[in-house]
Design an enzyme around this catalytic site. Structure first.
Site, mmCIF file in Angstrom:
data_model
loop_
_atom_site.group_PDB
_atom_site.id
_atom_site.type_symbol
_atom_site.label_atom_id
_atom_site.label_comp_id
_atom_site.label_asym_id
_atom_site.label_seq_id
_atom_site.Cartn_x
_atom_site.Cartn_y
_atom_site.Cartn_z
ATOM 1 N N ASP A 275 -0.351 -1.319 -0.557
ATOM 2 C CA ASP A 275 0.541 -0.141 -0.432
ATOM 3 C C ASP A 275 -0.230 1.428 -0.542
ATOM 4 O O ASP A 275 -0.928 1.531 -1.597
ATOM 5 C CB ASP A 275 1.886 -0.109 -1.190
ATOM 6 C CG ASP A 275 2.700 1.165 -0.651
ATOM 7 O OD1 ASP A 275 2.488 2.346 -0.597
ATOM 8 O OD2 ASP A 275 4.172 0.822 -0.475
ATOM 9 N N SER B 182 3.001 4.167 2.911
ATOM 10 C CA SER B 182 3.903 3.381 2.357
ATOM 11 C C SER B 182 4.852 3.296 3.885
ATOM 12 O O SER B 182 4.435 3.174 4.913
ATOM 13 C CB SER B 182 4.731 3.671 1.322
ATOM 14 O OG SER B 182 5.230 2.575 0.821
#
Length: 824
Positions: free
Chosen positions: A329, A111
């Site tokens: 993500d 992320s």
């Protein structure tokens, strides 16, 4: 200082830092290797960037210190640079007899933390600067710029306008225009910013330079989530298939070595930028990203497809294509990729004394290691709405790192169990082989020389030890032999899978392992009560045994570093480094040659395992496949076994010759301690392997763990409300105000200085601990002492070098006053 290894282990109290006392051991370099996990945290990645900047500066200082010949040479850095403090800390430790050489050799990022990991990897590989990323985080990481709305009003107004725009275009509908992307945040802007920041590093990189140490390497892993996934058929392992499902977790891998940094070079910048953009594509905030879409957003057409070979899990099975995958993500499925780091650590060569730490940066751990005193009665039952919100918004996301730490704790516990077994059996094993070892190698004061210690004598001893090991193990010996066959069969299966480029955990690889295992168990040698025929059939192909022997030997060499300087016949550091280098050369040969052997097997010998042939059998019983192709498997195995025997020989003689040259002057006890690990390994393996065969330990040395967080650092008092502003709005708070981002970035650097220095001084102590950052010392004086005499200078350097953070000028002045009040 209070230290801990992992959450469930007992903490112990240590004295605050004092410089190590001079020792008789020479001040040769000890490698201090850091493996880093940067996981998701949305705007808290700004704090993480401050920490990773300090890790970058630590490595810069260490590379310069590596080149220092005389310890009184001037410090090459200015006092307004934290490198100055790290250089001085390394100098102090070297003067005391512990000369450290620091490297970051593994990075795993997810992320927003993945962005920091990508940039840190590139600047370490190329010796560049990362100021452009600081500008992205602080100046460009603002919701007013990222929100897809008209430039009207503040954050709230723009958020409303972005939501209205999103609803108008249809949340799940077909787009009307290119700028009506189905996301509230402008992913195309983020793509451009990341590519620019990463490309800018190329302009700052030292020509031909690198911060990797000689013979050093760097591995970067970036986790992604494939939104649509790819098909995986899961065999039961006992017959037939249990499930067909889609795999969504994906990883990109970049590798560099001293002299070969192409994976991080100029041509690789678009790939690195795509990795950073994809891993941080927060669902619901940014639109999913694909390779061609990223190229379009960055106006980089044509975008060369060099990414496909970087995926850890290949797309070729099931006719999937990496170019067709849409990514979001990486934290959706793997927010803390500890497993990738542990696996990478186990593959790292170590030719000298090595201290290892796995550092994970957690900007918001939520609670300190030492629990607070309970306040008030225990909570009662929640309401219906309260229970739902607590489960969905609270409990669901709290255990990502906890599971990984527990898994690492269990791994270290199993490694400890193996060490305990070895230690408990040391005297017994040495007694069993004492006479044989002394015949091969007389004590140093024996004038009979080294007669009889040639190849034939070594082989004779090896055969004798195998006979004694069989007698010693008794009824357990046949079980031990069959476990060895299972391990060797899996290894051959994995090499065949590599030849056909099957992913490691794919349905083809799993079926192949099961079928080869069934074939091995169906051999007449397997059923023979006398395991002699089984071992004769297996022996040249028992690569896992040879690997275990070398890993066990390396663990013994590592233990002898503590004996340096213990007496006139104690090992020298150079001796141990020579043995480790030789053992690692042999280990890498064992890891390389089987693949080469399988690659050289004629195509017709493996045709029955080709993808087209194997796919027709994936739903069948592996035993039936093994029976049908029994002769094919036998022919293949014999070709594999004979080629390995020709390429590798007996495996004992090369290292034995290095033993002779290297350890002639050692005392008998040191010599026996190490030689019994290698030449008497059949004893050790018979005792240990049945215990750990199902654990699949990647190494025999525990992995130390350290948390870097605002709670772990305590040199400066925590302000009311906490250090970080980005924790608000579910960790999105930092994107609301630039002064909040400046605050969090500054705290990242300050905490990074303290935690790094505490790690350095712990590693430089006579008895380093496994972890030394959490919880922090209990008093300000103890904190300052634990950070060493340069802690104050390092913190002051951060404040002096960040004069440009004008939005928090008042806060910087307050912090400067607090630093001035520290001891030292």
């Amino acid at each position: 200082m209070v230290t801990t290894q992992l959450p469930s282990q007992v903490t112990t109290q240590q004295e605050p830092h004092t410089a190590p006392q001079p020792e008789t051991r020479p001040a040769e370099r000890i490698e201090f290797r850091l493996a880093l996990v940067c996981y998701g945290g949305v705007s808290l990645a700004v704090y993480m960037h401050g920490v990773t900047k300090e890790l970058h500066k630590l490595v810069r200082a260490s590379r310069r210190f590596d080149g220092v010949g005389h310890l009184d040479e001037p410090n090459p850095f200015g006092t307004d640079e934290t490198e100055w403090a790290y250089f001085e800390a390394l100098r102090e430790l070297a003067r005391a007899g512990r000369r450290l050489s620091v490297a970051v050799d593994v990075i795993a990022g997810t992320s927003a933390g993945g962005i920091n990991g990508v940039v840190l990897g590139k600047v370490l590989a190329l010796d560049g600067a990362q100021e452009s990323l600081k500008d992205v985080w602080i100046e460009e990481g603002d919701l007013r710029k990222l929100l897809r709305s008209l430039p009207l009003g503040g954050v709230r107004t723009r958020a409303v306008l972005a939501a209205a725009r999103l609803l108008r275009s249809g949340l799940f509908g077909k787009l009307g225009r290119e700028d009506d992307a189905p996301s509230p945040l402008r992913g195309e802007l983020m793509s451009t910013l990341l590519l620019r920041a990463i490309t800018d590093i190329d302009g700052t990189a030292t020509q031909g330079g690198t911060l990797l140490p000689p013979n050093g390497s760097l591995e970067l892993y970036v986790t992604l989530t494939d939104l649509h996934g790819f098909e995986v058929l899961v065999p039961t392992g006992a017959g037939g298939a249990s499930q067909r499902d889609r795999q969504h977790a994906q990883v990109l891998r970049f590798v560099a070595a001293h002299g070969d940094t192409g994976d991080f070079g100029k041509d690789a910048s678009p790939d690195l930028a795509f990795a950073a953009r994809a891993t941080s594509s927060f669902p619901g905030a940014f639109a999913p990203i694909r390779m061609d879409k990223f190229a379009e957003e960055c106006k980089k057409r044509p975008f060369p497809d060099t990414l496909s070979d970087r995926f850890v899990y290949p797309y070729d099975e099931g006719d999937a294509k990496a170019a067709d995958a849409w990514f979001v993500d990486g934290g959706v499925l793997d927010n803390a990729p500890f497993d990738l780091v542990v696996a990478a650590i186990s593959r790292k060569r170590a030719e000298t004394e090595v201290l290892r730490r796995l550092v994970y940066i957690e900007p918001d751990p939520g609670r300190p290691l030492v629990p607070a005193t309970p306040d008030g009665p225990p909570p009662g039952p929640p309401s219906w709405l309260g229970g739902v919100s607590k489960a969905v918004l609270g409990v669901k996301g709290t255990h990502g790192v906890l599971r990984d730490l527990i898994a690492l704790r269990d791994l270290n516990r199993k490694i400890g169990e193996v060490g305990a077994i070895a230690k408990s059996q040391m005297d017994a094993v040495q007694d069993l082989v004492r006479d044989e070892l002394d015949l091969l190698w007389p004590p140093p004061d024996d004038e009979s020389g080294s007669a009889g210690n040639g190849h034939a004598a070594v082989q004779q001893l090896s055969d004798a030890v195998h006979v004694r090991a069989r007698e010693h193990l008794g009824a357990g010996f046949p079980t031990y032999c069959r476990l060895k066959v299972e391990a060797a069969a899996r290894r051959m299966a994995d090499e065949i899978a590599q030849r056909f480029v099957f992913p490691p955990d794919s349905s083809r690889t799993s079926f192949l392992r099961a079928a080869i295992g069934e074939w091995a168990r169906g051999r007449p040698e397997w059923a023979d009560p006398d395991p002699t025929t089984l071992m004769t059939f297996l022996r040249p192909a028992d690569i896992p045994y040879r690997e275990r022997r070398l890993m066990f030997l390396l663990a013994g060499v590592n233990a002898l570093y503590d004996e340096i300087g213990a007496g006139p016949h104690a090992p020298l550091r150079h001796d141990l480094d020579t043995l480790k280098t030789a053992a690692w050369d042999l280990l890498e040969e064992l890891r390389r040659i089987p693949g080469e052997v399988v690659s050289d097997v004629p195509a017709e010998a493996v045709a029955f395992l080709a993808p087209a042939e194997l796919d027709d059998s994936l739903l069948a019983d592996p035993r039936v496949f093994a029976e049908t192709h029994g002769n094919d498997f036998t022919t293949l195995f014999r070709a594999y076994r004979d080629a390995l025997e020709a390429a590798l020989g007996d495996g004992s003689t090369p290292l034995w010759e290095i033993f002779q040259r290297t350890t002639q002057a050692w005392g008998a006890d040191y010599r026996r301690a190490l030689l019994s690990r290698y030449l008497a390994f059949p004893f050790w393996d018979g005792l240990i392997f049945p215990t750990v065969s199902l654990a699949e330990l990647p190494q025999f040395t525990p992995i130390g763990v350290a948390q870097f967080s605002p709670l772990a650092a305590a040199a400066l008092p925590t302000p009311d409300g906490g250090k970080l502003k980005g924790v608000s709005l579910h960790h999105f708070g930092g994107f609301a105000k630039a002064e909040w981002r400046e605050n969090d970035y500054l705290w990242g650097r300050l905490d990074g200085v303290e935690l790094i220095l505490r790690q350095l001084y712990d590693a430089g102590s006579p008895a380093p601990t496994a972890a030394a950052t959490a919880p922090p010392p209990s008093t300000a004086g103890a904190v300052s002492s634990a950070g060493g005499p340069v802690l104050k200078a390092g913190l002051r350097a951060v404040l002096d070098s960040e004069q440009g953070l004008q939005r928090i000028a008042a806060r910087r002045a307050e912090l400067a006053e607090e630093v001035a009040q520290l001891p030292g």
